[in-house]
Motif scaffolding. Structure first.
Motif, PDB file in Angstrom:
ATOM      1  N   LYS A   1     -12.064  -5.878  16.629  1.00 42.53           N
ATOM      2  CA  LYS A   1     -11.218  -7.039  16.355  1.00 42.53           C
ATOM      3  C   LYS A   1     -10.468  -6.881  15.039  1.00 42.53           C
ATOM      4  CE  LYS A   1     -13.972 -10.404  18.966  1.00 42.53           C
ATOM      5  NZ  LYS A   1     -14.801 -11.621  18.889  1.00 42.53           N
ATOM      6  N   GLN A   2     -11.154  -6.367  14.014  1.00 42.66           N
ATOM      7  CA  GLN A   2     -10.478  -6.124  12.735  1.00 42.66           C
ATOM      8  C   GLN A   2      -9.352  -5.110  12.907  1.00 42.66           C
ATOM      9  OE1 GLN A   2     -13.294  -5.194   9.510  1.00 42.66           O
ATOM     10  NE2 GLN A   2     -14.831  -6.388  10.615  1.00 42.66           N
ATOM     11  N   THR A   3      -9.642  -4.045  13.658  1.00 40.72           N
ATOM     12  CA  THR A   3      -8.640  -2.993  13.864  1.00 40.72           C
ATOM     13  C   THR A   3      -7.439  -3.534  14.619  1.00 40.72           C
ATOM     14  OG1 THR A   3     -10.389  -1.316  13.911  1.00 40.72           O
ATOM     15  CG2 THR A   3      -8.247  -0.696  14.826  1.00 40.72           C
ATOM     16  N   TRP A   4      -7.703  -4.373  15.632  1.00 41.18           N
ATOM     17  CA  TRP A   4      -6.600  -4.968  16.396  1.00 41.18           C
ATOM     18  C   TRP A   4      -5.713  -5.823  15.500  1.00 41.18           C
ATOM     19  CZ3 TRP A   4      -3.582  -4.921  20.447  1.00 41.18           C
ATOM     20  CH2 TRP A   4      -2.879  -6.068  20.813  1.00 41.18           C
ATOM     21  N   ALA A   5      -6.337  -6.684  14.692  1.00 40.08           N
ATOM     22  CA  ALA A   5      -5.556  -7.566  13.815  1.00 40.08           C
ATOM     23  C   ALA A   5      -4.763  -6.754  12.794  1.00 40.08           C
ATOM     24  CB  ALA A   5      -6.486  -8.553  13.115  1.00 40.08           C
ATOM     25  N   ILE A   6      -5.418  -5.777  12.193  1.00 36.39           N
ATOM     26  CA  ILE A   6      -4.782  -5.008  11.119  1.00 36.39           C
ATOM     27  C   ILE A   6      -3.741  -4.041  11.677  1.00 36.39           C
ATOM     28  CG2 ILE A   6      -5.281  -3.254   9.348  1.00 36.39           C
ATOM     29  CD1 ILE A   6      -7.935  -4.835   8.888  1.00 36.39           C
ATOM     30  N   SER A   7      -3.817  -3.721  12.970  1.00 38.67           N
ATOM     31  CA  SER A   7      -2.810  -2.834  13.558  1.00 38.67           C
ATOM     32  C   SER A   7      -1.409  -3.423  13.427  1.00 38.67           C
ATOM     33  CB  SER A   7      -3.125  -2.563  15.034  1.00 38.67           C
ATOM     34  OG  SER A   7      -2.979  -3.748  15.815  1.00 38.67           O
ATOM     35  N   ALA A   8      -1.298  -4.762  13.429  1.00 37.70           N
ATOM     36  CA  ALA A   8       0.018  -5.387  13.245  1.00 37.70           C
ATOM     37  C   ALA A   8       0.569  -5.072  11.866  1.00 37.70           C
ATOM     38  CB  ALA A   8      -0.086  -6.900  13.437  1.00 37.70           C
ATOM     39  N   VAL A   9      -0.302  -5.078  10.852  1.00 41.24           N
ATOM     40  CA  VAL A   9       0.127  -4.724   9.497  1.00 41.24           C
ATOM     41  C   VAL A   9       0.509  -3.245   9.432  1.00 41.24           C
ATOM     42  CG1 VAL A   9      -0.591  -4.559   7.086  1.00 41.24           C
ATOM     43  CG2 VAL A   9      -1.317  -6.516   8.465  1.00 41.24           C
ATOM     44  N   LEU A  10      -0.281  -2.388  10.068  1.00 47.97           N
ATOM     45  CA  LEU A  10       0.001  -0.952  10.040  1.00 47.97           C
ATOM     46  C   LEU A  10       1.324  -0.623  10.732  1.00 47.97           C
ATOM     47  CD1 LEU A  10      -3.565   0.510  10.759  1.00 47.97           C
ATOM     48  CD2 LEU A  10      -2.476   0.026   8.552  1.00 47.97           C
ATOM     49  N   ILE A  11       1.593  -1.287  11.854  1.00 43.28           N
ATOM     50  CA  ILE A  11       2.874  -1.074  12.546  1.00 43.28           C
ATOM     51  C   ILE A  11       4.019  -1.578  11.682  1.00 43.28           C
ATOM     52  CG2 ILE A  11       4.245  -1.769  14.553  1.00 43.28           C
ATOM     53  CD1 ILE A  11       1.599  -1.854  16.133  1.00 43.28           C
ATOM     54  N   ASN A  12       3.798  -2.694  10.995  1.00 43.96           N
ATOM     55  CA  ASN A  12       4.813  -3.230  10.100  1.00 43.96           C
ATOM     56  C   ASN A  12       5.074  -2.273   8.942  1.00 43.96           C
ATOM     57  OD1 ASN A  12       6.648  -5.256   9.495  1.00 43.96           O
ATOM     58  ND2 ASN A  12       5.222  -6.349   8.190  1.00 43.96           N
ATOM     59  N   MET A  13       4.015  -1.614   8.445  1.00 48.05           N
ATOM     60  CA  MET A  13       4.190  -0.639   7.369  1.00 48.05           C
ATOM     61  C   MET A  13       4.904   0.616   7.882  1.00 48.05           C
ATOM     62  SD  MET A  13       3.161  -2.331   4.890  1.00 48.05           S
ATOM     63  CE  MET A  13       3.455  -1.042   3.671  1.00 48.05           C
ATOM     64  N   MET A  14       4.681   0.962   9.136  1.00 50.46           N
ATOM     65  CA  MET A  14       5.441   2.062   9.719  1.00 50.46           C
ATOM     66  C   MET A  14       6.928   1.714   9.731  1.00 50.46           C
ATOM     67  SD  MET A  14       5.089   3.826  13.486  1.00 50.46           S
ATOM     68  CE  MET A  14       5.833   2.433  14.332  1.00 50.46           C
ATOM     69  N   ALA A  15       7.229   0.452  10.033  1.00 50.36           N
ATOM     70  CA  ALA A  15       8.622  -0.005   9.991  1.00 50.36           C
ATOM     71  C   ALA A  15       9.183   0.091   8.581  1.00 50.36           C
ATOM     72  CB  ALA A  15       8.718  -1.443  10.498  1.00 50.36           C
ATOM     73  N   GLN A  16       8.321  -0.137   7.572  1.00 53.84           N
ATOM     74  CA  GLN A  16       8.793   0.020   6.199  1.00 53.84           C
ATOM     75  C   GLN A  16       9.124   1.475   5.905  1.00 53.84           C
ATOM     76  OE1 GLN A  16       6.211   0.072   2.782  1.00 53.84           O
ATOM     77  NE2 GLN A  16       7.325  -1.623   1.867  1.00 53.84           N
ATOM     78  N   GLY A  17       8.322   2.392   6.442  1.00 48.71           N
ATOM     79  CA  GLY A  17       8.627   3.810   6.285  1.00 48.71           C
ATOM     80  C   GLY A  17       9.966   4.176   6.908  1.00 48.71           C
ATOM     81  N   LEU A  18      10.277   3.565   8.054  1.00 51.78           N
ATOM     82  CA  LEU A  18      11.584   3.769   8.682  1.00 51.78           C
ATOM     83  C   LEU A  18      12.695   3.285   7.763  1.00 51.78           C
ATOM     84  CD1 LEU A  18      10.734   2.443  12.278  1.00 51.78           C
ATOM     85  CD2 LEU A  18      11.053   4.828  11.634  1.00 51.78           C
ATOM     86  N   MET A  19      12.486   2.120   7.155  1.00 51.80           N
ATOM     87  CA  MET A  19      13.506   1.528   6.276  1.00 51.80           C
ATOM     88  C   MET A  19      13.717   2.383   5.021  1.00 51.80           C
ATOM     89  SD  MET A  19      13.555  -0.358   3.186  1.00 51.80           S
ATOM     90  CE  MET A  19      11.980  -1.199   3.100  1.00 51.80           C
ATOM     91  N   LEU A  20      12.624   2.815   4.399  1.00 49.94           N
ATOM     92  CA  LEU A  20      12.730   3.569   3.150  1.00 49.94           C
ATOM     93  C   LEU A  20      13.378   4.936   3.359  1.00 49.94           C
ATOM     94  CD1 LEU A  20       9.239   2.758   1.591  1.00 49.94           C
ATOM     95  CD2 LEU A  20      11.464   1.927   0.788  1.00 49.94           C
ATOM     96  N   SER A  21      13.071   5.571   4.480  1.00 48.26           N
ATOM     97  CA  SER A  21      13.589   6.918   4.725  1.00 48.26           C
ATOM     98  C   SER A  21      14.933   6.918   5.446  1.00 48.26           C
ATOM     99  CB  SER A  21      12.571   7.722   5.548  1.00 48.26           C
ATOM    100  OG  SER A  21      11.371   7.872   4.837  1.00 48.26           O
ATOM    101  N   TYR A  22      15.408   5.761   5.840  1.00 47.20           N
ATOM    102  CA  TYR A  22      16.644   5.682   6.611  1.00 47.20           C
ATOM    103  C   TYR A  22      17.853   6.302   5.897  1.00 47.20           C
ATOM    104  CZ  TYR A  22      20.294   3.783   9.622  1.00 47.20           C
ATOM    105  OH  TYR A  22      21.364   3.650  10.468  1.00 47.20           O
ATOM    106  N   PRO A  23      17.954   6.249   4.553  1.00 47.10           N
ATOM    107  CA  PRO A  23      19.095   6.915   3.913  1.00 47.10           C
ATOM    108  C   PRO A  23      19.240   8.390   4.272  1.00 47.10           C
ATOM    109  CG  PRO A  23      18.025   5.479   2.335  1.00 47.10           C
ATOM    110  CD  PRO A  23      17.156   5.486   3.562  1.00 47.10           C
ATOM    111  N   SER A  24      18.128   9.064   4.600  1.00 52.65           N
ATOM    112  CA  SER A  24      18.224  10.487   4.972  1.00 52.65           C
ATOM    113  C   SER A  24      18.962  10.661   6.294  1.00 52.65           C
ATOM    114  CB  SER A  24      16.824  11.103   5.073  1.00 52.65           C
ATOM    115  OG  SER A  24      16.087  10.532   6.139  1.00 52.65           O
TER     116      SER A  24
END
Length: 481
Positions: free
Chosen positions: A7-30
């Motif tokens: 249950k913890q992993t399921w809930a926190i997976s939303a945060v992890l996916i959101n952080m993956m989206a942040q990685g997309l945003m930060l690296s997008y200039p490349s």
């Protein structure tokens, strides 16, 4: 029966996916900058405009930090996380549909807002939703998720147009929103609102009924029962005065100072500048820009793997040990590669052996992503006391936004003027200074509950376990959980 860890992993997976989206945003200039600076681009930009497109996310993340800190205290962690994702979705649509530099800047501002809002809020959520034994792993996986996002951008940018990449970057936000809908509210936030029964229900859903969980819940409620409830009806002036008073409290100032230095360490170790300017950096080091993608992809894989491995190490090693051993080792390697590149640029040594600096960079980023990147990001979810998590996140957010914006803004000019070796020498010097400061101010937080860490900043030490048991028995006679 679904286990608490699942249950913890399921809930926190939303945060992890959101952080993956942040990685997309930060690296997008490349992906974005080479595309719009190409001769056949329908949008023309100069170097100055390109640098702003890369760094403007640091500016917009400042209001993101503020808004998320207000929302997390006002509406709770669940609602706050859902709300701050919306601007990111709009931002990627602006970029995908944009026909001018203005549209691109608006899109970067909106995605930067969501990125900034998600950093502090996500760390707080992971800290409150996970058990002490798993907290370090989940917090370190946030870093690995950002690395995955950066790697995805470099891969997608090599095969797809920058507009297509922007459209594909929408999907992590949509998936994250769907998972957030299934969450319970944070037990810690409910306790701070004196909603003890709701807090127990959410806590048991996330943690189960183990002896450790029962003890943690008891300490959480005990610590909050005698504290005043959050001010709900005070005006802006009263709230502002209350915020200023926090700077006189050691349980606010000490964690904030630690977080400020953690933000500085995060930027100076190259966490954001390398993904954003990876192709340019690798192209200069190798002297062959046509092969930059493959070198960058290899580094992405190595960095992501080391960041993931750090999530395993953090369960074995103490935070301080992992940070200082990996940090000072990484610093030595960084200055070694800077020295080599400098000597090669002056023709003192041959510049034909490009595998040497590339190998040193690989080793550097492995070491940096074991400690210097994940631990600063994890601290935000650990060191702030419950009463200060909103306001402390806002202060930390300002520092992070400014340091990230400055780092991303000056990097193109440093690369033009002092080349790669000078750029990393500047950042490395600041990184070394930060590690020295951390040696004296950073407490060990491994396997400590958030309440134990909060007590540390109040009393200057962790409570003795024997005294804690005596206090627990005494209080249990007076109150029932």
């Amino acid at each position: 029966m679904v286990s608490p860890v699942a249950k913890q992993t399921w809930a926190i997976s939303a945060v992890l996916i959101n952080m993956m989206a942040q990685g997309l945003m930060l690296s997008y200039p490349s992906s974005l900058l080479p595309g719009i600076r190409a001769p056949d681009s329908d949008i023309k930009v100069d170097l100055n405009t390109a640098s702003w497109l890369g760094s403007v996310v640091g500016l917009s993340s400042i209001p993101g930090f503020f808004i998320s800190s207000i929302l997390m205290d006002w509406r709770g962690r669940k609602m706050a996380q859902a709300i701050v994702i919306i601007p990111g979705i709009l931002g990627w649509l602006f970029i995908y549909l944009g026909a001018s530099v203005t549209s691109l800047i608006i899109g970067r501002l909106l995605t930067g807002f969501t990125g900034g809002a998600s950093v502090c809020l996500g760390a707080v959520i992971v800290g409150e939703y996970s058990s002490p034994k798993n907290r370090g792993t989940y917090l370190n996986l946030k870093t690995a998720s950002v690395c995955v996002g950066g790697m995805m951008i470099h891969i997608l940018g090599n095969f797809f147009h920058w507009r297509t990449v922007a459209l594909l970057s929408l999907f992590p936000y949509i998936i994250s929103l769907a998972i957030i809908y299934t969450w319970p509210e944070s037990p810690a936030w409910l306790v701070s609102r004196k909603e003890f029964e709701k807090s127990k229900k959410a806590f048991y859903w996330l943690r189960g009924h183990s002896e450790e969980a029962e003890k943690e819940l008891y300490e959480l409620i005990r610590a909050q029962k005698n504290k005043p409830a959050d001010i709900k009806n005070s005006n802006f002036k009263e709230k502002f005065i209350e915020f200023l008073k926090k700077f006189t409290r050691k349980d606010f100032v000490k964690p904030v100072v630690i977080i400020m230095f953690s933000r500085l360490l995060l930027e100076t170790c190259g966490r954001h500048i390398f993904p954003a300017y990876a192709l340019q950096i690798i192209g200069e080091v190798t002297g062959n820009k046509s092969q930059s993608f493959y070198y960058t992809l290899a580094l992405d894989i190595i960095i992501t793997t080391s960041a993931t491995f750090s999530s395993v190490l953090v369960k074995i090693c103490k935070r301080r040990t992992l940070l200082f051993v990996s940090g000072f080792s990484a610093l030595f390697i960084l200055f070694s590669v800077c020295t080599y590149l400098y000597l090669a640029s002056k023709a003192i040594i041959s510049n034909n052996y490009t595998w040497i600096p590339i190998s040193l960079f690989v080793l550097y980023f492995i070491l940096a992503n074991l400690g210097c990147t994940p631990i600063p990001l994890a601290l935000l979810g650990e060191v702030l006391p419950l009463a200060h998590r909103g306001s402390g996140s806002a202060v930390a957010g300002i520092v992070m936004s400014l340091t990230m914006m400055v780092a991303l803004q000056i990097t193109p000019y440093l690369l033009e003027s002092v080349k790669v070796y000078g750029t990393f020498a500047v950042f490395g010097s600041a990184m070394g200074l930060t590690l020295v400061v951390f040696y004296f101010i950073l407490p060990e937080t491994k396997d400590r509950t958030l309440q134990e860490i909060e007590d540390y900043f109040n009393y200057g030490r962790f409570k003795n376990e024997e005294n804690l048991r005596e206090e627990e028995e005494d209080v249990k006679m007076k109150m029932i959980i």
